[in-house]
Enzyme design. Structure first.
Site, mmCIF file in Angstrom:
data_model
loop_
_atom_site.group_PDB
_atom_site.id
_atom_site.type_symbol
_atom_site.label_atom_id
_atom_site.label_comp_id
_atom_site.label_asym_id
_atom_site.label_seq_id
_atom_site.Cartn_x
_atom_site.Cartn_y
_atom_site.Cartn_z
ATOM 1 N N LYS A 1 67.319 -61.066 -12.394
ATOM 2 C CA LYS A 1 66.334 -61.187 -11.314
ATOM 3 C C LYS A 1 65.529 -62.457 -11.504
ATOM 4 O O LYS A 1 65.113 -62.776 -12.617
ATOM 5 C CB LYS A 1 65.384 -59.990 -11.279
ATOM 6 C CG LYS A 1 64.401 -60.077 -10.097
ATOM 7 C CD LYS A 1 63.583 -58.821 -9.907
ATOM 8 C CE LYS A 1 62.399 -58.775 -10.839
ATOM 9 N NZ LYS A 1 61.479 -57.667 -10.507
ATOM 10 N N ARG B 1 61.472 -50.339 -7.846
ATOM 11 C CA ARG B 1 61.664 -50.023 -9.260
ATOM 12 C C ARG B 1 60.336 -49.927 -9.994
ATOM 13 O O ARG B 1 60.208 -49.166 -10.952
ATOM 14 C CB ARG B 1 62.632 -50.992 -9.921
ATOM 15 C CG ARG B 1 62.244 -52.478 -9.975
ATOM 16 C CD ARG B 1 61.222 -52.778 -11.020
ATOM 17 N NE ARG B 1 61.409 -54.046 -11.684
ATOM 18 C CZ ARG B 1 60.462 -54.666 -12.340
ATOM 19 N NH1 ARG B 1 59.222 -54.188 -12.356
ATOM 20 N NH2 ARG B 1 60.717 -55.792 -12.984
ATOM 21 N N GLN C 1 53.290 -53.149 -3.383
ATOM 22 C CA GLN C 1 53.427 -52.330 -4.592
ATOM 23 C C GLN C 1 52.686 -51.001 -4.448
ATOM 24 O O GLN C 1 53.163 -49.960 -4.913
ATOM 25 C CB GLN C 1 52.877 -53.095 -5.802
ATOM 26 C CG GLN C 1 53.629 -54.362 -6.146
ATOM 27 C CD GLN C 1 54.930 -54.097 -6.880
ATOM 28 O OE1 GLN C 1 55.160 -53.022 -7.407
ATOM 29 N NE2 GLN C 1 55.787 -55.096 -6.917
ATOM 30 N N ASP D 1 40.656 -51.497 -1.515
ATOM 31 C CA ASP D 1 41.088 -52.891 -1.577
ATOM 32 C C ASP D 1 39.879 -53.733 -1.188
ATOM 33 O O ASP D 1 39.118 -53.339 -0.291
ATOM 34 C CB ASP D 1 42.257 -53.151 -0.608
ATOM 35 C CG ASP D 1 42.942 -54.487 -0.864
ATOM 36 O OD1 ASP D 1 44.078 -54.484 -1.366
ATOM 37 O OD2 ASP D 1 42.327 -55.544 -0.559
ATOM 38 N N GLY E 1 49.450 -53.828 -12.264
ATOM 39 C CA GLY E 1 49.249 -55.084 -11.543
ATOM 40 C C GLY E 1 49.285 -56.319 -12.422
ATOM 41 O O GLY E 1 49.803 -57.349 -12.022
ATOM 42 N N SER F 1 52.702 -50.789 -17.664
ATOM 43 C CA SER F 1 54.008 -51.417 -17.451
ATOM 44 C C SER F 1 53.829 -52.891 -17.130
ATOM 45 O O SER F 1 52.983 -53.254 -16.305
ATOM 46 C CB SER F 1 54.745 -50.728 -16.298
ATOM 47 O OG SER F 1 55.951 -51.399 -16.001
#
Length: 311
Positions: free
Chosen positions: A68, A111, A139, A160, A222, A296
């Protein structure tokens, strides 16, 4: 002929449940040693507020070989372009010949949602009913979709800093998921959420970690640079921490690196890698009162699994 898969095709063929299953299988391979996952090569373009990463991966049992190329350009929002853009190339692991080229922005969103779906499956309380999302971009949509796939979510909240983005997210996603979604300020969002997701481009913490109630699960996805973070050391110190891969997290996850450098936590305070949970080597949540946090930074095996599934 190389198969070319556009975003519109991928949106029709990939379901969140299937991508969650594929990504979970990829983490089993990573833990078992049948995956090959080099550290991604990156270039940061400081003056452009841009970043590019190249992420090759191989899953031996799945038989998937992919690369990727992903970019993150913070100023794209001003140009009405996605912040994150990507392309995935799938090769035949027997011959090396290219099998497919696919739009990678949707793959990335799916993913990333899916890996947090896997983490939520093992770490969130079974009776979790509410989700709070920081960020209202692409996302955030797949994050909420994944949470609703693995838990029976009844209500969601979104914050947001651009209010009309949050309002649009709430309107669109409530129709898709058939649940009420409210725009909230950070404090009430944190206090009322069983699952909290941070999916922002923030450089500093987006809420006060002392407000997180016992039994909450957090997915922090993020930030992926060592000098930026979305959550503060208050919640990091209180949480059972699980990462996608420890070596990658200690290289890229500012949410952990900053409090480690300050001496607030140690590297050993990282409880587990996700692969250890999905293979049963370590238990996930062990009580309804503990705060769990999944950090992550994104691994190539996730793209590798999702791309093979799409192909």
């Amino acid at each position: 002929m190389v198969l070319v898969l556009s975003r519109s095709v991928l949106e029709k063929i990939l379901s969140m449940k299937d991508v969650i299953d594929a990504v979970e299988a990829a983490f089993k391979e990573l833990e078992k040693g049948t995956a090959i996952l080099p550290q991604r090569a990156t270039i940061t373009l400081t003056e452009k507020a841009g970043w590019i990463g190249v992420m090759p991966a191989y899953l031996g049992e799945m038989g998937s070989l992919s690369t990727k190329i992903v970019t993150v350009f913070d100023r794209n929002r001003e140009k009405n372009l996605p912040t994150i853009m990507a392309t995935v190339i799938l090769n035949d692991p027997e011959t090396g010949s290219p099998l497919a080229i696919m739009e990678g922005t949707f793959i990335t969103a799916m993913r990333t949602g899916a890996v947090c779906g896997v983490a939520t499956k093992y770490l969130a309380r079974e009776d979790s009913k509410t989700v709070g999302i920081f960020g209202a971009g692409v996302q955030a949509r797949t994050q909420l979709l994944a949470a609703c796939t693995v838990r029976e979510i009844e209500r969601a909240f979104v914050y947001d800093k651009i209010i009309n983005r949050a309002e649009k997210f709430a309107s669109e996603m409530s129709k898709i998921l058939n649940i009420p979604i409210e725009v909230r300020e950070p404090e009430s969002l944190v206090k009322e959420s069983d699952i909290i997701v941070t999916a922002t481009t923030a450089k500093t913490p987006v809420f006060d970690g002392s407000l997180v109630k016992e039994g909450t699960h957090l997915n922090v996805i993020g930030s992926f640079k060592p000098n930026v973070r979305e959550v503060d050391e208050k919640v990091i110190k209180r949480a059972k921490i699980v990462v996608d891969q420890k070596s990658a997290a200690l290289e890229e996850a500012g949410d952990l690196i900053i409090p480690i450098k300050k001496g607030i936590i140690k590297e050993d305070d990282i409880y587990a890698e996700l692969g250890e949970l999905v293979t049963g080597k370590k238990p996930g949540r062990t009580s309804d009162s503990e705060i769990t946090l999944f950090k992550s930074v994104g691994l190539g095996i996730q793209d590798c699994a999702a791309a093979w599934l799409a192909y």
